[in-house]
Scaffold this motif. Sequence first.
Motif, mmCIF file in Angstrom:
data_model
loop_
_atom_site.group_PDB
_atom_site.id
_atom_site.type_symbol
_atom_site.label_atom_id
_atom_site.label_comp_id
_atom_site.label_asym_id
_atom_site.label_seq_id
_atom_site.Cartn_x
_atom_site.Cartn_y
_atom_site.Cartn_z
ATOM 1 N N MET A 2 0.836 -1.200 0.000
ATOM 2 C CA MET A 2 0.000 0.000 0.000
ATOM 3 C C MET A 2 0.876 1.258 0.000
ATOM 4 N N ILE A 3 0.536 2.202 -0.844
ATOM 5 C CA ILE A 3 1.272 3.461 -0.944
ATOM 6 C C ILE A 3 0.570 4.505 -0.089
ATOM 7 N N HIS A 4 1.282 5.064 0.877
ATOM 8 C CA HIS A 4 0.703 6.011 1.827
ATOM 9 C C HIS A 4 0.897 7.445 1.324
ATOM 10 N N VAL A 5 -0.211 8.187 1.253
ATOM 11 C CA VAL A 5 -0.219 9.495 0.602
ATOM 12 C C VAL A 5 -0.606 10.608 1.575
ATOM 13 N N LEU A 6 0.128 11.709 1.492
ATOM 14 C CA LEU A 6 -0.197 12.928 2.233
ATOM 15 C C LEU A 6 -0.614 13.994 1.231
ATOM 16 N N ILE A 7 -1.768 14.628 1.470
ATOM 17 C CA ILE A 7 -2.246 15.721 0.625
ATOM 18 C C ILE A 7 -1.909 17.045 1.294
ATOM 19 N N ILE A 8 -1.286 17.953 0.541
ATOM 20 C CA ILE A 8 -0.991 19.298 1.042
ATOM 21 C C ILE A 8 -1.691 20.292 0.123
ATOM 22 N N GLU A 9 -2.804 20.829 0.601
ATOM 23 C CA GLU A 9 -3.674 21.685 -0.217
ATOM 24 C C GLU A 9 -4.498 22.563 0.716
ATOM 25 N N ASP A 10 -4.423 23.887 0.535
ATOM 26 C CA ASP A 10 -5.107 24.782 1.471
ATOM 27 C C ASP A 10 -6.562 25.066 1.095
ATOM 28 N N ASP A 11 -6.983 24.691 -0.091
ATOM 29 C CA ASP A 11 -8.375 24.866 -0.482
ATOM 30 C C ASP A 11 -9.131 23.596 -0.116
ATOM 31 N N PRO A 12 -10.048 23.647 0.861
ATOM 32 C CA PRO A 12 -10.752 22.436 1.311
ATOM 33 C C PRO A 12 -11.489 21.716 0.189
ATOM 34 N N MET A 13 -12.039 22.484 -0.752
ATOM 35 C CA MET A 13 -12.791 21.889 -1.851
ATOM 36 C C MET A 13 -11.879 21.071 -2.759
ATOM 37 N N VAL A 14 -10.722 21.629 -3.089
ATOM 38 C CA VAL A 14 -9.773 20.919 -3.945
ATOM 39 C C VAL A 14 -9.172 19.729 -3.198
ATOM 40 N N ALA A 15 -8.905 19.900 -1.915
ATOM 41 C CA ALA A 15 -8.377 18.798 -1.103
ATOM 42 C C ALA A 15 -9.344 17.623 -1.100
ATOM 43 N N GLU A 16 -10.637 17.928 -1.038
ATOM 44 C CA GLU A 16 -11.651 16.870 -1.045
ATOM 45 C C GLU A 16 -11.702 16.168 -2.395
ATOM 46 N N ILE A 17 -11.520 16.931 -3.472
ATOM 47 C CA ILE A 17 -11.470 16.324 -4.812
ATOM 48 C C ILE A 17 -10.266 15.388 -4.921
ATOM 49 N N ASN A 18 -9.107 15.851 -4.445
ATOM 50 C CA ASN A 18 -7.904 15.008 -4.450
ATOM 51 C C ASN A 18 -8.147 13.712 -3.685
ATOM 52 N N LYS A 19 -8.774 13.842 -2.511
ATOM 53 C CA LYS A 19 -9.052 12.675 -1.672
ATOM 54 C C LYS A 19 -10.012 11.730 -2.372
ATOM 55 N N THR A 20 -11.069 12.270 -2.968
ATOM 56 C CA THR A 20 -12.064 11.441 -3.654
ATOM 57 C C THR A 20 -11.437 10.669 -4.809
ATOM 58 N N PHE A 21 -10.634 11.354 -5.616
ATOM 59 C CA PHE A 21 -9.970 10.698 -6.733
ATOM 60 C C PHE A 21 -9.003 9.628 -6.240
ATOM 61 N N LEU A 22 -8.245 9.957 -5.203
ATOM 62 C CA LEU A 22 -7.251 9.029 -4.659
ATOM 63 C C LEU A 22 -7.900 7.736 -4.184
ATOM 64 N N MET A 23 -9.027 7.864 -3.485
ATOM 65 C CA MET A 23 -9.668 6.693 -2.900
ATOM 66 C C MET A 23 -10.306 5.783 -3.948
ATOM 67 N N LYS A 24 -10.440 6.276 -5.182
ATOM 68 C CA LYS A 24 -11.002 5.452 -6.251
ATOM 69 C C LYS A 24 -9.960 4.524 -6.869
ATOM 70 N N ILE A 25 -8.686 4.742 -6.550
ATOM 71 C CA ILE A 25 -7.603 3.991 -7.191
ATOM 72 C C ILE A 25 -7.005 3.002 -6.204
ATOM 73 N N GLN A 26 -6.987 1.744 -6.559
ATOM 74 C CA GLN A 26 -6.481 0.702 -5.675
ATOM 75 C C GLN A 26 -4.980 0.869 -5.429
ATOM 76 N N GLY A 27 -4.575 0.517 -4.225
ATOM 77 C CA GLY A 27 -3.156 0.527 -3.887
ATOM 78 C C GLY A 27 -2.696 1.767 -3.163
ATOM 79 N N PHE A 28 -3.615 2.714 -2.901
ATOM 80 C CA PHE A 28 -3.246 3.960 -2.236
ATOM 81 C C PHE A 28 -4.066 4.159 -0.960
ATOM 82 N N SER A 29 -3.424 4.724 0.042
ATOM 83 C CA SER A 29 -4.077 4.996 1.315
ATOM 84 C C SER A 29 -3.754 6.421 1.761
#
Length: 229
Positions: free
Chosen positions: A1-28
């Motif tokens: 599993m690849i562990h990911v940290l998101i660094i983004e100050d816009d909550p809306m964009v951060a949520e988009i990044n998180k949503t996209f990330l969680m759709k792809i297998q192998g990432f946490s």
Amino acid sequence: MIHVLIIEDDPMVAEINKTFLMKIQGFSLVGSVNNGVDAMSFLKKKSNNVDLILLDVFMPQMDGIAFLEKVKREYNHIDVIMVTAAQSAKDVKFALSHGVVDYIIKPFTFERMALALNTYKNRIEILNASISIEQSTLDKKIFPKNQSANFCPKGIDKQTLLSVKQIVASQEGMFSIKKLTTQTRISRISLKKYLNYLEEQGVIKGTLQYRAVGRPVLMYQYMFNNKEK
């Protein structure tokens, strides 16, 4: 599993990044912070195992460029993918010279994010294997042609989609299909198809607005409009 940290100050964009990330297998997702200072504090905690960072440029306290230089000096084993609206040649050159594995410019589609993450995952799997690497493997797994990013589903014309995106991005505040029909010169039915696709990609968000009289109206909002990022 690849562990990911998101660094983004816009909550809306951060949520988009998180949503996209969680759709792809192998990432946490192990964390999400809104500036470089908090990110460095996060990394100093031994319990936080970070393999990959999705990094914005324009942030308070410590921006992405300053953070990238610092993290590569102190945590060189951590990989970075830039996810930002910064398009200056200077910023891109700096990022590439500091070893970022990809550079994604906002607004972006799920396909482009998926291409970056899956390419990275393939790269890690190959480089961690104790085998010799053939050219065909490198070409297929680590340096693939950017076909996915240019893919459009059936019924979606690439040039029309680009035009609709540009018009959507120029809107101030919420907007309706009726308003866009005149500007795009596309039929309401066809335009709805393009807007549905953009909503799936996280470029826009549709919300039903209820009125005192009559049916509710579907209004849209461009997701990267609230900041010049």
